[in-house]
Structures are given as C-alpha cells and as structure tokens.
Design an enzyme around this catalytic site. Structure first.
Site, PDB file in Angstrom:
ATOM      1  N   ASN A 101       0.883  -1.176   0.000  1.00 22.61           N
ATOM      2  CA  ASN A 101       0.000   0.000   0.000  1.00 22.61           C
ATOM      3  C   ASN A 101       0.910   1.213   0.000  1.00 22.61           C
ATOM      4  O   ASN A 101       1.498   1.553   1.020  1.00 22.61           O
ATOM      5  CB  ASN A 101      -0.896  -0.014   1.251  1.00 22.61           C
ATOM      6  CG  ASN A 101      -1.714   1.271   1.378  1.00 22.61           C
ATOM      7  OD1 ASN A 101      -1.733   2.092   0.460  1.00 22.61           O
ATOM      8  ND2 ASN A 101      -2.372   1.438   2.519  1.00 22.61           N
TER       9      ASN A 101
ATOM     10  N   LYS B  29       0.147   4.199  -0.223  1.00 24.53           N
ATOM     11  CA  LYS B  29      -0.475   5.408   0.357  1.00 24.53           C
ATOM     12  C   LYS B  29      -0.232   6.595  -0.592  1.00 24.53           C
ATOM     13  O   LYS B  29      -0.197   6.399  -1.799  1.00 24.53           O
ATOM     14  CB  LYS B  29       0.032   5.638   1.781  1.00 24.53           C
ATOM     15  CG  LYS B  29      -0.124   4.363   2.626  1.00 24.53           C
ATOM     16  CD  LYS B  29       0.065   4.562   4.089  1.00 24.53           C
ATOM     17  CE  LYS B  29      -0.150   3.225   4.812  1.00 24.53           C
ATOM     18  NZ  LYS B  29      -0.108   3.338   6.256  1.00 24.53           N
TER      19      LYS B  29
ATOM     20  N   HIS C 231      -9.459   1.422   4.803  1.00 26.49           N
ATOM     21  CA  HIS C 231      -8.188   1.609   5.505  1.00 26.49           C
ATOM     22  C   HIS C 231      -8.399   2.551   6.690  1.00 26.49           C
ATOM     23  O   HIS C 231      -9.196   3.491   6.600  1.00 26.49           O
ATOM     24  CB  HIS C 231      -7.134   2.177   4.546  1.00 26.49           C
ATOM     25  CG  HIS C 231      -5.758   2.111   5.146  1.00 26.49           C
ATOM     26  ND1 HIS C 231      -5.316   3.046   6.046  1.00 26.49           N
ATOM     27  CD2 HIS C 231      -4.772   1.198   4.998  1.00 26.49           C
ATOM     28  CE1 HIS C 231      -4.078   2.702   6.424  1.00 26.49           C
ATOM     29  NE2 HIS C 231      -3.730   1.598   5.803  1.00 26.49           N
TER      30      HIS C 231
ATOM     31  N   GLU D 241      -6.781   4.937   7.715  1.00 27.90           N
ATOM     32  CA  GLU D 241      -6.559   6.357   7.397  1.00 27.90           C
ATOM     33  C   GLU D 241      -7.799   6.973   6.746  1.00 27.90           C
ATOM     34  O   GLU D 241      -8.075   8.164   6.937  1.00 27.90           O
ATOM     35  CB  GLU D 241      -5.308   6.498   6.517  1.00 27.90           C
ATOM     36  CG  GLU D 241      -4.050   6.270   7.362  1.00 27.90           C
ATOM     37  CD  GLU D 241      -2.886   5.613   6.645  1.00 27.90           C
ATOM     38  OE1 GLU D 241      -2.831   5.642   5.410  1.00 27.90           O
ATOM     39  OE2 GLU D 241      -2.018   5.043   7.356  1.00 27.90           O
TER      40      GLU D 241
ATOM     41  N   GLU E 220      -5.381  -4.652  10.481  1.00 28.29           N
ATOM     42  CA  GLU E 220      -4.350  -3.639  10.672  1.00 28.29           C
ATOM     43  C   GLU E 220      -4.614  -2.892  11.975  1.00 28.29           C
ATOM     44  O   GLU E 220      -5.402  -1.931  11.988  1.00 28.29           O
ATOM     45  CB  GLU E 220      -4.368  -2.638   9.509  1.00 28.29           C
ATOM     46  CG  GLU E 220      -4.112  -3.271   8.158  1.00 28.29           C
ATOM     47  CD  GLU E 220      -3.515  -2.271   7.174  1.00 28.29           C
ATOM     48  OE1 GLU E 220      -2.438  -2.579   6.638  1.00 28.29           O
ATOM     49  OE2 GLU E 220      -4.081  -1.190   6.977  1.00 28.29           O
TER      50      GLU E 220
ATOM     51  N   GLY F 207       2.628   2.417  10.746  1.00 28.40           N
ATOM     52  CA  GLY F 207       3.602   3.492  10.593  1.00 28.40           C
ATOM     53  C   GLY F 207       4.312   3.872  11.877  1.00 28.40           C
ATOM     54  O   GLY F 207       4.972   4.907  11.945  1.00 28.40           O
TER      55      GLY F 207
ATOM     56  N   SER G  47       3.449  -2.088  10.299  1.00 31.10           N
ATOM     57  CA  SER G  47       4.895  -2.214  10.508  1.00 31.10           C
ATOM     58  C   SER G  47       5.426  -3.611  10.215  1.00 31.10           C
ATOM     59  O   SER G  47       6.312  -4.099  10.914  1.00 31.10           O
ATOM     60  CB  SER G  47       5.281  -1.762  11.924  1.00 31.10           C
ATOM     61  OG  SER G  47       4.902  -0.401  12.125  1.00 31.10           O
TER      62      SER G  47
HETATM   63  P1  13P Z   1       3.099   0.422   7.644  1.00 27.53           P
HETATM   64  O1  13P Z   1       3.588  -0.883   7.059  1.00 27.53           O
HETATM   65  O2  13P Z   1       3.842   1.602   7.144  1.00 27.53           O
HETATM   66  O3  13P Z   1       2.971   0.344   9.126  1.00 27.53           O
HETATM   67  O4  13P Z   1       1.601   0.622   7.074  1.00 27.53           O
HETATM   68  C1  13P Z   1       0.700  -0.420   7.173  1.00 27.53           C
HETATM   69  C2  13P Z   1      -0.511  -0.056   6.411  1.00 27.53           C
HETATM   70  O5  13P Z   1      -1.249   0.851   6.782  1.00 27.53           O
HETATM   71  C3  13P Z   1      -0.784  -0.795   5.180  1.00 27.53           C
HETATM   72  O6  13P Z   1      -2.052  -0.530   4.690  1.00 27.53           O
END
Ligand code: 13P
Length: 248
Positions: free
Chosen positions: A9, A11, A94, A96, A166, A172, A211
């Site tokens: 992803n 982002k 997601h 976010e 997640e 992150g 992560s």
């Molecule tokens: P990270 O791997 O950067 O923690 O992000 C995970 C994520 O949100 C994947 O959709």
C-alpha cells in the site's frame, strides 16, 4: 490451501520517476514468486502500473473506490475506472480513510460490495485503536467492522474478498503486533467469516498490516491464520518488499 498474498500500500507516495525505479527493482528480482504479489497505488499511477507490470506476476490496485457508479461526485473514482486500468484489487476501509475521511462501517461495507460488483477484489481493512485495545474492546470493534461487511455481501461473493487486520497503533509506528496477538484476532475474524460461510472462511486470505518489515515478516507469516501482509512503508523500497515476498 490458501495462497499467501503480499500487497504493498503505497499510500500517498510516489512519482513517475520514483515508481519506475521501484517497479523495475521489484520486477527485476521477483522471478516466479510462490505467493501472490500486488501493489495498491495512487490512482494517477494506475496507467504506469499497467504499462510496467502487464507482463509480470505483480497485480495492481487502487486504495479506495466510490460507492457510486458515475456522475456528479467530484474527486471520486469508480470501480469501473479502476478496472479500466487493469486493477485487480482495491483497498477499502483503511484506517486512514476511516479516521481522516470519517468512513463508517456501513460505508466501508458498501464499498466492498461495489468493488465486487465491478469485478475487483476488495481488501477490506479492519483494526482497533490503541485505546480500544487497552480497554479490552478489540474483538468488539473488529467484530463490528467485519460484521457490517458480512451483512451486505451476497454469500456467493464472500470467498472473493481479502481481509486485512491492521491494528491502528501498529501502522507506521514501528510497533508490530506480536505474532500471537495478530493470530488471535485473525482466528476471531475467521470464526466470524465461518459463521456466514464455512467454505468461504477457508478460502479468504486474512492479511496482517502494521509495521510488517523484512525482520518480522517470517514469524508473523508462520502463524496459521496469517495469510499474507498489507505493507506500507516497507513496500516503498524494492529490497524490503522483495524480502517480505520471499518470507511468504
Ligand atoms: P506500515 O507498514 O507503514 O505500518 O503501514 C501499514 C498499512 O497501513 C498498510 O495498509
């Protein structure tokens, strides 16, 4: 036997130049992977993915989809637009988007349904915040998130989805759920899926995200109900992404 899936992803990261380096780095070293591999990219780069990845084992997808088919919805992207560019996957729900765009469980469920209708595989994200985990509400929160999706999907379509667990506190942050913590939630999710369809529950990949890195991927992916990863930061470096693919 479920085939593992490692999906990046990106982002809101990338540029034509940086993506070319990343995609060529992945393609150059990937060979014939034992698991399925995909990248979910910002919509402007779907055409680049189609051009770069068409002859490779790497699939591509979007990061969100509109619940509407077409019309006066400024800024939205339809399922048909994603498939027009050869997308196979789309991330829905997601954290976010749930946090910054106020997406509710019901909206996410509708998006999953619309994605299936467009011929896409929705990667349905669920996960609890730190506060929710610490107050013992993980199962209730994640259970409600998946139940909303199960309530709207046609049982015959259910086996076509991918679920991604997640934990918000692991995204992150460099903090990963321990393999056992993730496994516990994945097993709970599989039970919920099985309540709707035992057959589908055996087929649906449940990915872990938060992560996941080359140095923790192997032990997470060794758990019986962890069927792959949804990778944020580590999907932006070809070497790290490839190391996770190899771990799977
Ligand atoms: P990270 O791997 O950067 O923690 O992000 C995970 C994520 O949100 C994947 O959709």
């Amino acid at each position: 036997m479920r085939r593992k899936l490692i999906a990046g992803n990106w982002k809101m990261n990338g540029s034509l130049a940086a993506n070319a380096v990343l995609l060529n780095g992945i393609k150059g070293e990937l060979g014939q992977p034992a698991c399925a591999v995909a990248v979910c990219v910002p919509a402007p780069y779907l055409a680049q993915c189609r051009a770069e990845l068409a002859e490779s084992p790497v699939a591509w997808g979007g990061q969100d989809v509109s619940v509407h088919e077409s019309g006066a919805y400024t800024g939205e992207i339809s399922g048909a637009m994603l498939t027009d560019f050869g997308a196979r996957y789309v991330i829905v729900g997601h954290s976010e988007r749930r946090t910054y765009h106020g997406e509710s469980n019901d909206l996410v469920a509708q998006k999953a349904n619309v994605a299936l209708g467009a011929g896409l595989t929705p990667i349905v994200c669920v996960g609890e915040s730190l506060d929710e985990r610490e107050s013992g509400r993980t199962s209730a929160v994640v259970g409600a998130q998946i139940d909303a999706v199960l309530a709207v999907l046609d049982p015959s379509e259910l086996s076509k989805i991918v679920v991604a667990y997640e934990p918000v506190w692991a995204i992150g942050t460099g903090k990963t759920a321990t393999p056992q913590m993730a496994q516990d939630v994945h097993a709970m999710l599989r039970t919920r899926l099985a309540d709707k369809s035992a057959e589908a529950a055996e087929l649906i990949p449940i990915l872990y995200g938060g992560s996941m890195k080359p140095d923790n991927a192997r032990e997470l992916l060794a758990m019986p109900d962890i069927d792959g990863g949804l990778i944020g930061g580590a999907s932006l470096k070809a070497a790290d992404f490839l190391a996770i693919v190899r771990a799977a």
